[in-house]
Design an enzyme around this catalytic site. Structure first.
Site, PDB file in Angstrom:
ATOM      1  N   LYS A  14       0.856  -1.190   0.000  1.00 17.45           N
ATOM      2  CA  LYS A  14       0.000   0.000   0.000  1.00 17.45           C
ATOM      3  C   LYS A  14       0.891   1.238   0.000  1.00 17.45           C
ATOM      4  CE  LYS A  14      -3.710  -2.119   2.614  1.00 17.45           C
ATOM      5  NZ  LYS A  14      -4.078  -2.386   3.978  1.00 17.45           N
ATOM      6  N   HIS A 179       0.548  -1.594  16.678  1.00 15.57           N
ATOM      7  CA  HIS A 179      -0.395  -0.503  16.348  1.00 15.57           C
ATOM      8  C   HIS A 179       0.058   0.840  16.941  1.00 15.57           C
ATOM      9  CE1 HIS A 179      -3.838  -3.707  16.228  1.00 15.57           C
ATOM     10  NE2 HIS A 179      -3.374  -3.512  15.010  1.00 15.57           N
ATOM     11  N   HIS A 207      -7.768   0.545  19.824  1.00 16.45           N
ATOM     12  CA  HIS A 207      -7.687   0.310  18.379  1.00 16.45           C
ATOM     13  C   HIS A 207      -8.342  -1.045  18.126  1.00 16.45           C
ATOM     14  CE1 HIS A 207      -5.488   0.367  14.375  1.00 16.45           C
ATOM     15  NE2 HIS A 207      -5.858  -0.898  14.488  1.00 16.45           N
ATOM     16  N   ARG A 240      -7.248 -14.180  15.967  1.00 17.59           N
ATOM     17  CA  ARG A 240      -6.253 -14.465  17.016  1.00 17.59           C
ATOM     18  C   ARG A 240      -6.938 -14.674  18.364  1.00 17.59           C
ATOM     19  NH1 ARG A 240      -3.278  -9.258  15.405  1.00 17.59           N
ATOM     20  NH2 ARG A 240      -2.245  -9.854  13.476  1.00 17.59           N
ATOM     21  N   ARG A 284     -18.924  -7.476  10.960  1.00 19.58           N
ATOM     22  CA  ARG A 284     -20.229  -7.260  10.301  1.00 19.58           C
ATOM     23  C   ARG A 284     -20.958  -8.581  10.134  1.00 19.58           C
ATOM     24  NH1 ARG A 284     -17.376  -3.413   5.907  1.00 19.58           N
ATOM     25  NH2 ARG A 284     -15.812  -4.992   6.316  1.00 19.58           N
ATOM     26  N   GLU A 385      -2.689   6.129  10.260  1.00 22.83           N
ATOM     27  CA  GLU A 385      -1.318   5.674  10.493  1.00 22.83           C
ATOM     28  C   GLU A 385      -0.357   6.231   9.443  1.00 22.83           C
ATOM     29  OE1 GLU A 385      -1.415   1.356  12.098  1.00 22.83           O
ATOM     30  OE2 GLU A 385      -3.337   1.695  11.147  1.00 22.83           O
TER      31      GLU A 385
HETATM   32  P1  AMP Z   1      -9.544  -2.970  10.347  1.00 25.96           P
HETATM   33  O1  AMP Z   1      -8.655  -4.129  10.690  1.00 25.96           O
HETATM   34  O2  AMP Z   1      -9.272  -1.760  11.166  1.00 25.96           O
HETATM   35  O3  AMP Z   1      -9.581  -2.692   8.873  1.00 25.96           O
HETATM   36  O4  AMP Z   1     -11.048  -3.417  10.757  1.00 25.96           O
HETATM   37  C1  AMP Z   1     -11.718  -4.458  10.100  1.00 25.96           C
HETATM   38  C2  AMP Z   1     -12.945  -4.825  10.900  1.00 25.96           C
HETATM   39  O5  AMP Z   1     -13.800  -3.667  10.998  1.00 25.96           O
HETATM   40  C3  AMP Z   1     -13.777  -5.937  10.290  1.00 25.96           C
HETATM   41  O6  AMP Z   1     -14.076  -6.903  11.281  1.00 25.96           O
HETATM   42  C4  AMP Z   1     -15.058  -5.236   9.890  1.00 25.96           C
HETATM   43  O7  AMP Z   1     -16.162  -6.045  10.067  1.00 25.96           O
HETATM   44  C5  AMP Z   1     -15.152  -4.065  10.846  1.00 25.96           C
HETATM   45  N1  AMP Z   1     -16.071  -3.056  10.326  1.00 25.96           N
HETATM   46  C6  AMP Z   1     -17.311  -2.823  10.766  1.00 25.96           C
HETATM   47  N2  AMP Z   1     -17.922  -1.882  10.060  1.00 25.96           N
HETATM   48  C7  AMP Z   1     -17.081  -1.500   9.117  1.00 25.96           C
HETATM   49  C8  AMP Z   1     -17.148  -0.550   8.055  1.00 25.96           C
HETATM   50  N3  AMP Z   1     -18.222   0.196   7.829  1.00 25.96           N
HETATM   51  N4  AMP Z   1     -16.073  -0.422   7.277  1.00 25.96           N
HETATM   52  C9  AMP Z   1     -14.966  -1.164   7.498  1.00 25.96           C
HETATM   53  N5  AMP Z   1     -14.852  -2.074   8.477  1.00 25.96           N
HETATM   54  C10 AMP Z   1     -15.888  -2.251   9.284  1.00 25.96           C
END
Ligand code: AMP
Length: 397
Positions: A14, A179, A207, A240, A284, A385
């Site tokens: 990325k 993080h 986080h 995890r 979700r 980040e």
């Molecule tokens: P991350 O690792 O910070 O990208 O978070 C991913 C997690 O955030 C997943 O379990 C998703 O289900 C949750 N999540 C819930 N709602 C959303 C949303 N609107 N957009 C992105 N991630 C979401």
């Protein structure tokens, strides 16, 4: 000054190009399937998305393709590579070798190779990304920004495990956390939002995403965090396990005929929300399954919020009181019922949620979701980040 931020994974990469005068993202994108047939670069710039399907045999090929897009007549945002002043690389683990953002040199890269075993899932990929950038842009200044740096201020009694001290000294087995750039960003943003100096505040930063960690931040400095020697520790996560009695692992390894290595891979990839629910690691999917009556999805979510609540409570004790609790990352920013679950029952320590405010729709801005008479502010702050990496890189070079 323009900074290129690189976050390299083993088969993906990325990037963001950030203008430090305005802190605006000029372009960003992702290379997927590096070294695997079907390479794809998704590049976003000038309000448009450009998809380039091209094989990227290795990370050098990926970086070359990114630079080509950045200067491209149609999709580009700079006229030549000379406009990139420096490159900031995200690195997961620093061990005890580095405790702050560090300029890349041959010697630093030698040390990076030596400590790669500390984060075998992440650091070797970052090294590939750094070496690729050095090959393609040999004259550019580059900085390594470590996820662990923000946690380097944890006192010894908080970062040590109660193992034989000589083993800690010899093998550097201790808590490093992860993080860190995110915890640092949201703690700083919280102080700014509240119109206070970081030195005045005790903050607990949550986080919560696919990987989750919680930190205690006193006067702007991290004094404890939930992740450990690796990101496996702390609250249960997408896949995890989080904290677990090590003796239970030995028992499981014997029963399931797993080696220790397989046991750790099992704890990293097959446990947590996925393992408990049997449904998914994605919050979700879990919420949907729970609402449809799946009790194991309910259980996984309850275990998550309970574990987070316990960390918040213990960090309030470690901090000697808390002024502000911050939620961030995918789950923290987007999931009201998780935020409510984590802070409910904490009224005794002055935390009071405004349920209506908590139900906001994420619009990428800061939201105060605490009740007007809450002694502790509860904030939702979108993490960034890449911006921390760019700021640290700009400051160093
Ligand atoms: P991350 O690792 O910070 O990208 O978070 C991913 C997690 O955030 C997943 O379990 C998703 O289900 C949750 N999540 C819930 N709602 C959303 C949303 N609107 N957009 C992105 N991630 C979401």
């Amino acid at each position: 000054m323009k900074i290129l931020v690189i976050n390299a994974g083993s088969s993906s990469l990325k990037y963001q190009l950030i203008d430090m005068e305005t802190e605006a993202v000029l372009a960003k994108g992702t290379c997927e399937r590096i070294g695997i047939p079907g390479g794809k670069l998704t590049h976003k710039a000038k309000g448009q998305e450009f998809v380039i399907e091209k094989e990227m045999p290795d990370h050098t090929g990926a970086i070359s393709l990114v630079l080509k897009e950045l200067v491209d007549g149609e999709a580009g945002v700079i006229s030549s590579m000379d406009e990139i002043d420096a490159v900031g690389h995200r690195v997961v683990a620093s061990g005890e070798a580095f405790n702050k953002t560090t300029l890349v040199s041959d010697e630093v890269m030698k040390t990076m190779d030596e400590i790669a075993e500390l984060a075998p899932l992440h650091n070797p990929a970052a090294i590939l990304g750094i070496n690729a950038c050095r090959a393609v842009m040999p004259d550019k200044k580059m900085a390594l920004v470590f996820d662990t740096s923000f946690h380097a201020t944890m006192p010894d009694y908080a970062h040590l495990y109660a193992i034989d001290y000589d083993d800690y000294k010899q093998y550097k087995v201790r808590k490093y956390g992860a993080h860190g750039t995110s915890h640092k960003f949201v703690a700083g943003a919280a102080a700014q939002y509240l119109g206070k100096q970081p030195e005045e505040l005790n903050i607990i930063t949550c986080h919560l995403g696919n990987g989750s960690s919680i930190s205690a931040v006193k006067g702007g400095k991290c004094i404890d965090t939930s992740m450990g020697f690796t990101p496996l520790a702390g609250v249960p996560m997408g896949t995890r396990s989080g904290d677990i009695d090590v003796a239970a692992i030995e028992f499981l390894c014997v029963k399931k005929g797993m080696t220790m290595e397989e046991g750790v891979a099992y704890l990293n990839k097959k446990c947590g929300m996925l393992g408990i629910s049997g449904v998914s690691s994605d919050f979700r999917d879990l919420a949907k399954a729970r609402d449809e009556g799946n009790d194991r999805a309910r259980l996984a979510l309850d275990m998550f919020t309970y574990a987070c609540k316990k960390y918040v409570g213990s960090y309030a004790a470690a901090l000697g009181g808390v002024d502000c609790i911050v939620f961030t990352a995918g789950v923290g920013e987007n999931t009201p019922f998780i935020r409510e679950g984590v802070v409910s029952g904490l009224e005794f320590m002055g935390v009071k949620l405004d349920k209506e405010k908590n139900n906001f729709r994420n619009d990428g801005t800061i939201h105060d979701i605490s009740a007007a008479d809450s002694r502790v502010k509860v904030l939702v702050i979108p993490t960034n980040e890449e911006l921390v990496i760019a700021r640290e890189t700009a400051a160093l070079v």
